[in-house]
Motif scaffolding. Structure first.
Motif, short mmCIF file in Angstrom:
data_model
loop_
_atom_site.label_atom_id
_atom_site.label_comp_id
_atom_site.label_asym_id
_atom_site.label_seq_id
_atom_site.Cartn_x
_atom_site.Cartn_y
_atom_site.Cartn_z
N GLY A 65 -11.67 7.35 -9.25
CA GLY A 65 -11.29 8.41 -8.32
C GLY A 65 -10.18 7.94 -7.40
O GLY A 65 -9.94 6.73 -7.26
N PRO A 66 -9.49 8.90 -6.77
CA PRO A 66 -8.34 8.55 -5.96
C PRO A 66 -8.69 7.83 -4.66
O PRO A 66 -9.68 8.16 -4.01
CB PRO A 66 -7.68 9.91 -5.66
CG PRO A 66 -8.74 10.92 -5.86
CD PRO A 66 -9.70 10.37 -6.86
N LEU A 67 -7.87 6.85 -4.35
CA LEU A 67 -7.99 6.11 -3.09
C LEU A 67 -6.63 6.25 -2.40
O LEU A 67 -5.60 5.91 -2.96
CB LEU A 67 -8.29 4.64 -3.38
CG LEU A 67 -8.33 3.69 -2.19
CD1 LEU A 67 -9.47 4.01 -1.24
CD2 LEU A 67 -8.46 2.23 -2.68
N VAL A 68 -6.66 6.83 -1.19
CA VAL A 68 -5.43 7.04 -0.43
C VAL A 68 -5.41 6.08 0.74
O VAL A 68 -6.37 6.02 1.52
CB VAL A 68 -5.35 8.51 0.08
CG1 VAL A 68 -4.12 8.71 0.97
CG2 VAL A 68 -5.34 9.48 -1.10
N LEU A 69 -4.36 5.29 0.85
CA LEU A 69 -4.24 4.32 1.93
C LEU A 69 -2.99 4.63 2.76
O LEU A 69 -1.87 4.51 2.26
CB LEU A 69 -4.13 2.89 1.38
CG LEU A 69 -5.28 2.38 0.51
CD1 LEU A 69 -4.93 1.02 -0.10
CD2 LEU A 69 -6.57 2.27 1.30
N ILE A 70 -3.21 5.06 4.00
CA ILE A 70 -2.11 5.33 4.92
C ILE A 70 -2.15 4.25 6.00
O ILE A 70 -3.22 3.99 6.58
CB ILE A 70 -2.24 6.74 5.52
CG1 ILE A 70 -2.18 7.79 4.40
CG2 ILE A 70 -1.14 7.00 6.56
CD1 ILE A 70 -2.50 9.22 4.84
N ASN A 71 -1.01 3.62 6.25
CA ASN A 71 -0.91 2.49 7.19
C ASN A 71 -1.96 1.41 6.90
O ASN A 71 -2.66 0.95 7.81
CB ASN A 71 -1.08 2.96 8.64
CG ASN A 71 0.02 3.91 9.08
OD1 ASN A 71 1.06 4.00 8.45
ND2 ASN A 71 -0.22 4.63 10.18
N PRO A 72 -2.10 0.99 5.65
CA PRO A 72 -3.13 -0.01 5.33
C PRO A 72 -2.82 -1.37 5.95
O PRO A 72 -1.66 -1.76 6.05
CB PRO A 72 -3.07 -0.10 3.79
CG PRO A 72 -1.69 0.30 3.44
CD PRO A 72 -1.29 1.34 4.47
N GLU A 73 -3.89 -2.03 6.35
CA GLU A 73 -3.79 -3.39 6.90
C GLU A 73 -4.86 -4.22 6.25
O GLU A 73 -6.03 -3.84 6.26
CB GLU A 73 -4.07 -3.38 8.41
CG GLU A 73 -2.91 -2.95 9.27
CD GLU A 73 -3.35 -2.86 10.73
OE1 GLU A 73 -3.91 -3.85 11.25
OE2 GLU A 73 -3.17 -1.78 11.32
N LYS A 74 -4.48 -5.39 5.74
CA LYS A 74 -5.47 -6.29 5.16
C LYS A 74 -6.20 -6.97 6.31
O LYS A 74 -5.58 -7.59 7.17
CB LYS A 74 -4.79 -7.33 4.29
CG LYS A 74 -4.81 -6.95 2.82
CD LYS A 74 -4.25 -8.06 1.95
CE LYS A 74 -3.93 -7.46 0.58
NZ LYS A 74 -3.15 -8.36 -0.26
N ILE A 75 -7.52 -6.84 6.33
CA ILE A 75 -8.24 -7.53 7.39
C ILE A 75 -8.92 -8.80 6.86
O ILE A 75 -9.32 -9.65 7.63
CB ILE A 75 -9.23 -6.60 8.13
CG1 ILE A 75 -10.11 -5.81 7.16
CG2 ILE A 75 -8.50 -5.65 9.05
CD1 ILE A 75 -11.05 -4.85 7.88
N LYS A 76 -9.00 -8.90 5.54
CA LYS A 76 -9.60 -10.11 4.97
C LYS A 76 -9.18 -10.22 3.51
O LYS A 76 -9.12 -9.20 2.81
CB LYS A 76 -11.13 -9.98 5.05
CG LYS A 76 -11.89 -11.28 4.94
CD LYS A 76 -13.37 -11.00 5.20
CE LYS A 76 -14.24 -12.08 4.63
NZ LYS A 76 -15.66 -11.70 4.68
N GLU A 77 -8.89 -11.41 3.07
CA GLU A 77 -8.71 -11.61 1.63
C GLU A 77 -9.24 -12.98 1.27
O GLU A 77 -9.08 -13.94 2.01
CB GLU A 77 -7.26 -11.41 1.18
CG GLU A 77 -6.22 -12.32 1.77
CD GLU A 77 -4.85 -12.10 1.12
OE1 GLU A 77 -4.37 -10.95 1.08
OE2 GLU A 77 -4.28 -13.09 0.64
N THR A 78 -9.93 -13.03 0.13
CA THR A 78 -10.56 -14.28 -0.28
C THR A 78 -10.34 -14.56 -1.76
O THR A 78 -10.18 -13.63 -2.56
CB THR A 78 -12.09 -14.28 -0.02
OG1 THR A 78 -12.65 -13.10 -0.62
CG2 THR A 78 -12.44 -14.29 1.45
N GLY A 79 -10.34 -15.83 -2.10
CA GLY A 79 -10.25 -16.26 -3.48
C GLY A 79 -8.92 -15.95 -4.12
O GLY A 79 -7.97 -15.53 -3.45
N SER A 80 -8.85 -16.17 -5.41
CA SER A 80 -7.63 -15.84 -6.13
C SER A 80 -7.95 -15.50 -7.58
O SER A 80 -9.01 -15.84 -8.10
CB SER A 80 -6.64 -17.01 -6.07
OG SER A 80 -7.26 -18.19 -6.52
N GLN A 81 -7.04 -14.74 -8.18
CA GLN A 81 -7.18 -14.35 -9.59
C GLN A 81 -5.78 -14.34 -10.20
O GLN A 81 -4.79 -14.10 -9.51
CB GLN A 81 -7.83 -12.96 -9.71
CG GLN A 81 -7.13 -11.88 -8.91
CD GLN A 81 -7.57 -10.48 -9.30
OE1 GLN A 81 -7.74 -10.17 -10.47
NE2 GLN A 81 -7.74 -9.60 -8.29
#
Ligand code: NI
Length: 154
Positions: A66-82
């Protein structure tokens, strides 16, 4: 709703930094609708506003959930890597391996102007990171570790 033209690599607009949306008004809502329609018609899983020529911090994603709409998105956390292969509607026919976070948490406004947070893992974390890069004028090719050759069908 309308399908908008997808800007391709070489168009300067794709390397510019987008400005935040001040107000989620009817014009923004119409843009979001158009972006979703444009993304679906191009068989994409994500699209950012600069890809349709608008320098605002808006992106749409649908990885089949389903659709995800992101307006003015800000990353508050990111972990790991792929490390996985990705492509981009603005760079057709090019695919390459890119390092992305394994998991991200993002705060944004939705198409109604309401603040929410979304957590994404795996492919969703990749899609969110790819689209958010577009808002800062960064293309996946800037981060490719290894290009993947894709044989043309037919
Ligand atoms: Ni892209």
């Amino acid at each position: 709703m309308a399908i908008r033209e997808i800007r391709k690599k070489g168009d300067d607009i794709l390397t510019k930094k987008c400005k935040p949306v001040n107000q989620v008004n009817d014009r923004v809502k119409e843009l979001v609708e158009d972006m979703l329609e444009t993304m679906y018609s191009a068989d994409g899983v994500g699209l950012a506003a600069p890809q349709v020529g608008i320098l605002r911090r808006i992106c749409v994603i649908d990885i089949g959930e389903g659709p995800l709409v992101l307006i003015n998105p800000e990353k508050i956390k990111e972990t790991g890597s792929q490390y996985e292969v990705e492509g981009c509607l603005s760079i057709p026919g090019v695919f390459g391996e890119v390092k992305r976070p394994a998991k991200v948490m993002v705060k944004a406004l939705n198409e109604k102007g309401e603040e929410f947070t979304v957590e994404g893992e795996g492919f969703l974390a990749r899609a969110i990171s790819h689209e958010m890069d577009h808002l800062d004028g960064v293309l996946f090719e800037d981060k490719v570790i290894r290009y993947i050759e894709v044989k043309k069908e037919g």
